[in-house]
Design a protein around this motif. Structure first.
Motif, short mmCIF file in Angstrom:
data_model
loop_
_atom_site.label_atom_id
_atom_site.label_comp_id
_atom_site.label_asym_id
_atom_site.label_seq_id
_atom_site.Cartn_x
_atom_site.Cartn_y
_atom_site.Cartn_z
N LEU A 1 0.81 -1.21 0.00
CA LEU A 1 0.00 0.00 0.00
C LEU A 1 0.84 1.26 0.00
CD1 LEU A 1 -1.02 0.22 3.68
CD2 LEU A 1 -1.14 -1.98 2.60
N LEU A 2 1.96 1.25 0.71
CA LEU A 2 2.81 2.43 0.67
C LEU A 2 3.38 2.64 -0.73
CD1 LEU A 2 4.83 2.43 4.02
CD2 LEU A 2 2.75 3.66 3.41
N GLY A 3 3.61 1.55 -1.45
CA GLY A 3 4.08 1.68 -2.82
C GLY A 3 3.08 2.40 -3.70
N VAL A 4 1.80 2.24 -3.40
CA VAL A 4 0.74 2.94 -4.12
C VAL A 4 0.70 4.41 -3.73
CG1 VAL A 4 -1.77 3.16 -4.31
CG2 VAL A 4 -0.71 0.92 -4.54
N LEU A 5 0.79 4.67 -2.42
CA LEU A 5 0.59 6.03 -1.92
C LEU A 5 1.79 6.94 -2.17
CD1 LEU A 5 -1.15 5.18 1.46
CD2 LEU A 5 -2.22 5.93 -0.67
N GLU A 6 2.99 6.39 -2.16
CA GLU A 6 4.19 7.19 -2.38
C GLU A 6 5.17 6.40 -3.24
OE1 GLU A 6 6.24 9.45 -3.28
OE2 GLU A 6 5.50 10.68 -1.63
N PRO A 7 4.86 6.23 -4.54
CA PRO A 7 5.70 5.38 -5.38
C PRO A 7 7.12 5.89 -5.58
CG PRO A 7 4.05 6.53 -6.70
CD PRO A 7 3.70 6.77 -5.27
N GLU A 8 7.33 7.19 -5.45
CA GLU A 8 8.67 7.71 -5.66
C GLU A 8 9.61 7.32 -4.53
OE1 GLU A 8 9.77 9.06 -8.48
OE2 GLU A 8 7.75 8.53 -9.16
N ASN A 9 9.05 7.14 -3.33
CA ASN A 9 9.88 6.76 -2.19
C ASN A 9 9.01 6.20 -1.08
OD1 ASN A 9 11.89 6.34 -0.34
ND2 ASN A 9 12.63 8.44 -0.28
N PRO A 10 8.53 4.97 -1.22
CA PRO A 10 7.61 4.42 -0.22
C PRO A 10 8.22 4.21 1.15
CG PRO A 10 8.27 2.73 -1.81
CD PRO A 10 8.78 4.03 -2.33
N PHE A 11 9.54 4.25 1.26
CA PHE A 11 10.20 4.03 2.54
C PHE A 11 10.69 5.32 3.18
CE2 PHE A 11 10.70 0.28 -0.12
CZ PHE A 11 10.18 -0.70 0.70
N ALA A 12 10.28 6.46 2.62
CA ALA A 12 10.79 7.74 3.10
C ALA A 12 10.50 7.96 4.58
CB ALA A 12 10.19 8.88 2.28
N HIS A 13 9.36 7.47 5.05
CA HIS A 13 8.96 7.72 6.44
C HIS A 13 8.88 6.44 7.26
CE1 HIS A 13 8.28 11.75 5.11
NE2 HIS A 13 7.33 11.39 4.27
N VAL A 14 9.44 5.36 6.74
CA VAL A 14 9.43 4.09 7.46
C VAL A 14 10.72 3.96 8.26
CG1 VAL A 14 9.37 1.58 7.25
CG2 VAL A 14 7.97 2.98 5.71
N VAL A 15 10.60 3.79 9.57
CA VAL A 15 11.79 3.69 10.42
C VAL A 15 12.02 2.25 10.91
CG1 VAL A 15 11.68 6.08 11.15
CG2 VAL A 15 10.46 4.33 12.49
N GLY A 16 11.08 1.35 10.60
CA GLY A 16 11.25 -0.05 10.97
C GLY A 16 10.07 -0.84 10.46
N TRP A 17 10.26 -2.17 10.32
CA TRP A 17 9.17 -3.00 9.82
C TRP A 17 9.35 -4.44 10.26
CZ3 TRP A 17 9.64 -3.69 3.76
CH2 TRP A 17 10.94 -4.01 3.42
N ARG A 18 8.24 -5.15 10.25
CA ARG A 18 8.31 -6.57 10.59
C ARG A 18 9.04 -7.32 9.47
NH1 ARG A 18 3.38 -10.79 10.34
NH2 ARG A 18 4.58 -12.67 10.75
N GLU A 19 9.83 -8.31 9.86
CA GLU A 19 10.63 -9.05 8.89
C GLU A 19 9.81 -10.21 8.33
OE1 GLU A 19 15.17 -10.80 8.50
OE2 GLU A 19 14.23 -10.65 10.46
N ASP A 20 8.96 -9.91 7.35
CA ASP A 20 8.19 -10.96 6.70
C ASP A 20 8.16 -10.81 5.18
OD1 ASP A 20 6.22 -8.71 7.64
OD2 ASP A 20 5.21 -9.68 5.95
N PHE A 21 8.34 -9.58 4.68
CA PHE A 21 8.23 -9.33 3.25
C PHE A 21 9.25 -10.14 2.47
CE2 PHE A 21 8.69 -5.87 -0.23
CZ PHE A 21 7.76 -6.50 -1.05
#
Length: 375
Positions: A55-75
């Motif tokens: 979903l973040l890829g849809v909302l901010e395709p130019e940089n979907p990780f710009a505001h992500v500071v951590g994530w669950r390790e499953d992707f």
């Protein structure tokens, strides 16, 4: 000791909040029905599931990780083919801190708090475990709100409001509405035709992650892929047997139901079951290998004598359609399989291509579905 650490972190976070408060407070109602007040747009986000990048890829395709500071390790484990393509485009994601899950009790509150997140996006299915382990109380002490979204338990009902919630939280309202309009228009291309034509509904067995284990057979009840089948003009043989979104049928139930179509959900699960019998669907999938594995699954005891085997109406489709906002493409492909004449002019491949070109940061590569009855 842990409480003392939490108290110290709380003081630091409160001080940081007073020093940097520049956003405006908003109150949203999340998918769990909870009212959550926080400052928006959120600029430091923890993803409670790595696949929320869909979903973040849809909302901010130019940089979907710009505001992500951590994530669950499953992707990287559940969808390594997509992960590899995101990693190639955004190599910085390899350095993102990773977390365990709330459901399995491996989430580290102190690690998360040290990243000073504005919000944690959590999938609704983790709510019970989150509350049982008191993660919600511990995070509340640190002024870190949890916002629940859903793309898995009831995607037909909850995908659109979840997209709006995240758009509002992160300041991507316009992007969210543009995607929602596209998704709903594409879904209507199926549902309107089914409503008007009112065709006979072929019986369908959804084989959830077929070949993932030797046991047979996981499936879907009235929710998730079960809903997709209904929208596509089919009849899910598990409805009325499996009461919730997810459950299991035994081989005898499948043989007695005698489904006209079998749809196996598949992915690249080498991280979990190396060299397994699962069908490796996904971007850039090896279609020769997928066809061979799908053919092998027709030989299981549960498939003995069923109509789908006699007519080669055995299909496989990307498992992650069950846990992403792209479900409408799965509905289109199911409709093509179930009613090929009625949907002769519908092209799910073109829909998937447009989805990538208009909304996603990675290029489209085929590999999301296959059928034994197509040469």
């Amino acid at each position: 000791m842990k409480q003392a650490v939490l108290n110290l972190l709380l003081g630091a976070l409160m001080a940081l909040g007073f020093a940097t408060a520049s956003a405006d407070p908003i109150t949203i109602t999340d998918i769990a029905g909870r009212q959550v007040t926080l400052e928006a747009p959120a600029t430091r986000v923890i993803l409670g599931e790595g696949r929320q990048v869909y979903l973040l890829g849809v909302l901010e395709p130019e940089n979907p990780f710009a505001h992500v500071v951590g994530w669950r390790e499953d992707f990287s484990q559940a969808d390594p083919d997509s992960y590899a393509r995101y990693l190639e485009r955004f190599p910085e994601l390899d350095a993102l801190p990773t977390f365990g899950g709330f459901k399995d009790g491996t989430f580290d509150v102190e690690q998360a708090a040290a990243l000073t997140p504005d919000v944690i996006l959590m999938n609704i299915e983790a709510r019970a475990a989150t509350e049982d382990a008191a993660y919600d109380d511990k995070l509340a002490q640190l002024n870190i709100p949890i916002v629940y979204v859903d793309f898995r338990e009831d995607p037909i009902k909850n995908t659109v409001p979840s997209m709006r919630i995240i758009g509002q939280l992160m300041g991507y309202e316009e992007a969210a509405e543009e995607f929602i309009a596209f998704a709903e228009a594409q879904l209507t291309r199926v549902t309107t035709v089914i409503e008007q034509a009112d065709p006979n509904r072929p019986s369908v067995f959804i084989d959830r992650a077929g070949g993932y284990s030797d046991e047979c057979c996981m499936s879907f009840g009235p929710g998730n892929f079960g809903d997709y089948v209904t929208l596509a003009g089919g009849s899910n043989i598990a409805e009325g047997i499996i009461p919730n979104s997810f459950g299991t049928l035994n081989p005898e139930q499948i043989i007695v139901a005698n489904p006209e179509h079998v749809v196996v959900t598949g992915g690249n699960w080498d991280a979990y079951v190396p060299g397994g019998a699962w069908v490796g669907m996904g971007p850039g999938a090896d279609m020769d290998s997928a066809r061979a594995k799908l053919q092998a699954l027709t030989e299981r005891t549960a498939m003995t004598g069923i109509q789908a085997k006699e007519t080669d109406n055995f299909h496989a489709i990307w498992h992650q359609f069950y846990n992403s906002p792209y479900y409408f493409v799965a509905v289109q492909q199911l409709a093509k399989w179930l009613h090929p004449t009625l949907f002769a002019d519908l092209n799910p491949e073109a829909t998937m291509l447009e989805l990538h070109e208009r909304f996603l940061p990675i290029d489209y590569e085929p590999g999301y579905w296959i059928s034994l009855n197509v040469d």
